[in-house]
Write an enzyme that holds these catalytic residues in place. Structure first.
Site, PDB file in Angstrom:
ATOM      1  N   ASP A 197      -0.212  -1.897   9.637  1.00 15.98           N
ATOM      2  CA  ASP A 197      -0.570  -0.582   9.060  1.00 15.98           C
ATOM      3  C   ASP A 197       0.832   0.010   9.128  1.00 15.98           C
ATOM      4  O   ASP A 197       1.880  -0.457   9.579  1.00 15.98           O
ATOM      5  CB  ASP A 197      -1.496   0.258   9.788  1.00 15.98           C
ATOM      6  N   HIS A 270      -0.648   1.585   3.350  1.00 21.38           N
ATOM      7  CA  HIS A 270      -0.503   1.502   4.929  1.00 21.38           C
ATOM      8  C   HIS A 270       0.425   0.705   5.300  1.00 21.38           C
ATOM      9  O   HIS A 270       0.272  -0.429   5.890  1.00 21.38           O
ATOM     10  CB  HIS A 270      -2.058   1.066   5.438  1.00 21.38           C
ATOM     11  N   GLU A 333      -6.838   3.277   0.340  1.00 22.18           N
ATOM     12  CA  GLU A 333      -6.143   4.688   0.595  1.00 22.18           C
ATOM     13  C   GLU A 333      -4.574   4.177   0.070  1.00 22.18           C
ATOM     14  O   GLU A 333      -3.749   4.868   0.578  1.00 22.18           O
ATOM     15  CB  GLU A 333      -6.146   5.017   2.090  1.00 22.18           C
TER      16      GLU A 333
END
Ligand code: ACM
Length: 534
Positions: A197, A270, A333
């Site tokens: 991440d 990420h 995302e």
């Protein structure tokens, strides 16, 4: 009428005897007989010579029972008989994960068609013993009785999972193993390891050593809630990673407990820890640090051919390390503002004839899907991988809503249900005032238990696409193993029942009654669960 204390005790004992044993997850069928089988120094654990699956399950049984009982439980090839626990591979008609467990006054018999079923029979047998059997040290003075029962059992779903976020806070390997043990006790079979991440890269990749030399360490960590401004930091370097040898060891440890570890390598979003290590993977010219705070962030991988090949090299090493079929590539995302602004990305889109950034992401994911297929693996991604189009053979993990899972199943994708509303175990389980700081949300035990992974509106064909469900332990606000267990349990006990027990057999009152006894087991096993509200 006055009852003497002695008589009261007899009455209490009889009531306890008659109560159905408190097995979690609840078996498909459990019939209580009369009497009990008491284990002693002469009890043997036997299996047919050459039955490797039964021998392995017998070894796990001995390992689980010896510390607290102190009994030898001598194991070896042999037949069923008086004062034995006998395990045998045998067609049960209950599938490879199903088992039959019969306990009579002087013996126990576990049969299963394959290793997983035998192992789950062992887990049920453990739960039929006094809760003291879960302790690490010898429990003197306990009588090790198992009530006479006949159990027939099999899971509702094939995918019974939990996610650990090792990236936001590094998760020590010893704790990951303990977590595997606790999952296995609940007949859960998938551990999704979120390995990369913005805030850390946690797996050694031989070809690209800077991913861990640089990417596994951040300078410091945000203090307090992720929305709090101005931001303050703890000033302490944080990090760590798993070597490939450690990963192999963990994978083998989990496999012995019939838990498959699924790795997640996040892309294209990420990605900041990887970009900090190899800036050419990003979209901006200034160097980036490994991120020290939480939230969705714009620094995503660029979609250049060189970046796609880099990530395929990473996936090649990952695919070799994890024998399971599924590899998770993230996909959530990934905000597109850098791609929108980047002349290089816009040229790449034009060259490929892709009309928008969603299609650019779809192309990126399809390259990973083709690559993984070529290695005999299947791609899984968060539900945003459907944006811009997705190959039908990709599996969708529905997190934003149950509706995303419905859309995916109707479009012909296999689906794992992981919706925030029911499976985000980083959400508060009680009013925030009495709880350690959390990310937000509200998911009490009762709501967690109410989840059915197959929504009513799916027809039979679409419903069959739902492989199962899993819960998420995102670790932005969960810095320690103790806190992780506190958030996981007992909600994971509820999840275990959701994915194992037939929907029609589930009942919250009945579950919580069994949970009272079950939590004694977790206490003895040293699991830091959140106590039930009184
Ligand atoms: C997610 O929670 N972003 C999958």
């Amino acid at each position: 009428m006055m009852l003497s204390m002695a008589l009261l005790n007899v009455v209490a004992f009889a009531a306890a005897e008659a109560a159905a044993p408190a097995v979690v997850p609840k078996p498909v069928s459990l019939e209580r007989g009369t009497g009990a089988f008491t284990l002693d120094d002469a009890t043997r654990v036997t299996f047919p010579a050459g039955d490797a699956a039964a021998e392995a399950a017998a070894a796990m049984l001995g390992e689980a029972l010896r510390p607290a009982t102190g009994l030898p439980l001598a194991a070896g090839p042999g037949s069923e008989g008086a004062n034995t626990i006998h395990l045998r591979t045998e067609e049960t008609g209950l599938g490879p994960e199903g088992y039959r467990l019969e306990v009579a006054g002087d013996r126990a018999l576990i049969t299963g068609a394959a290793g997983p079923g035998l192992f789950y029979g062992v887990q049920t047998l453990r739960q039929l013993l006094p809760a003291a059997v879960f302790g690490a040290a010898r429990a003197e003075g306990t009588v090790w009785t198992v009530p006479c029962v006949r159990v027939e059992d099999r899971p509702r779903f094939a995918w019974r999972g939990m996610l650990l976020d090792t990236a936001r806070h590094f998760t020590p390997l010893a704790f990951v193993k303990k977590f595997v043990d606790t999952l296995a006790l609940h007949k859960m079979n998938r551990l999704h390891l979120h390995l990369t991440d913005d805030q850390g890269w946690r797996i050694e990749i031989k070809k690209y050593p800077k991913l861990t030399e640089v990417g596994a360490w951040r300078a410091e960590t945000l203090v307090g809630h992720y929305t709090k401004k101005p931001r303050t930091f703890d000033g302490k370097r944080h990090g760590g990673f798993y070597t490939q040898d450690e990963i192999r060891d963990l994978v083998a440890y989990a496999a012995a407990r019939h838990v498959t570890i699924m790795p997640e390598i996040e892309m294209p979003g990420h990605a900041q820890a990887a970009i900090a290590a190899y800036p050419e993977l990003g979209n901006v010219s200034e160097p980036l640090p490994v991120l020290t705070y939480w939230g969705v962030n714009p620094n995503i991988f660029n979609p250049e051919e060189s970046t796609i090949l880099f990530l395929q090299d990473v996936l090649a090493e990952v695919a070799d390390l994890f024998p399971g079929t599924y590899i998770h590539i993230g996909g959530d995302e990934a905000t597109k503002e850098q791609w929108e602004k980047s002349p290089a990305v816009q040229k790449r889109m034009a060259d490929l004839g892709l009309e928008d950034e969603d299609r650019m992401q779809s192309y990126f994911i399809s390259r990973m899907n083709d690559f993984l297929k070529g290695r005999g693996k299947k791609l899984v991604g968060w539900d945003e991988i459907m944006d811009g189009g997705l190959g039908a053979d990709a599996t969708v993990m529905a997190w934003r809503s149950v509706d995303k899972g419905i859309t995916a199943a109707k479009a012909g994708h296999d689906v794992v249900m992981a919706p925030t509303a029911f499976t985000y175990f980083d959400y508060y389980q009680a009013p925030a005032k009495g709880e350690p700081l959390g990310i937000g949300g509200f998911l009490p035990l009762k709501k967690a238990y109410s989840f059915d992974p197959v929504p009513g509106e799916l027809d039979a064909a679409a419903a069959a696409r739902v492989l199962g469900a899993q819960a998420q332990l995102w670790s932005e606000h969960i810095p320690t193993p103790e806190h992780c267990e506190y958030m996981a349990f007992p909600r994971a006990c509820a999840l275990a029942e959701i994915v194992w027990t037939p929907q029609a057999a589930r009942d919250y009152e009945d579950f919580t009654a069994r949970l009272e006894e079950h939590l004694k087991r977790l206490k003895n096993a040293g699991v830091n669960f959140r106590p039930l509200d009184k």
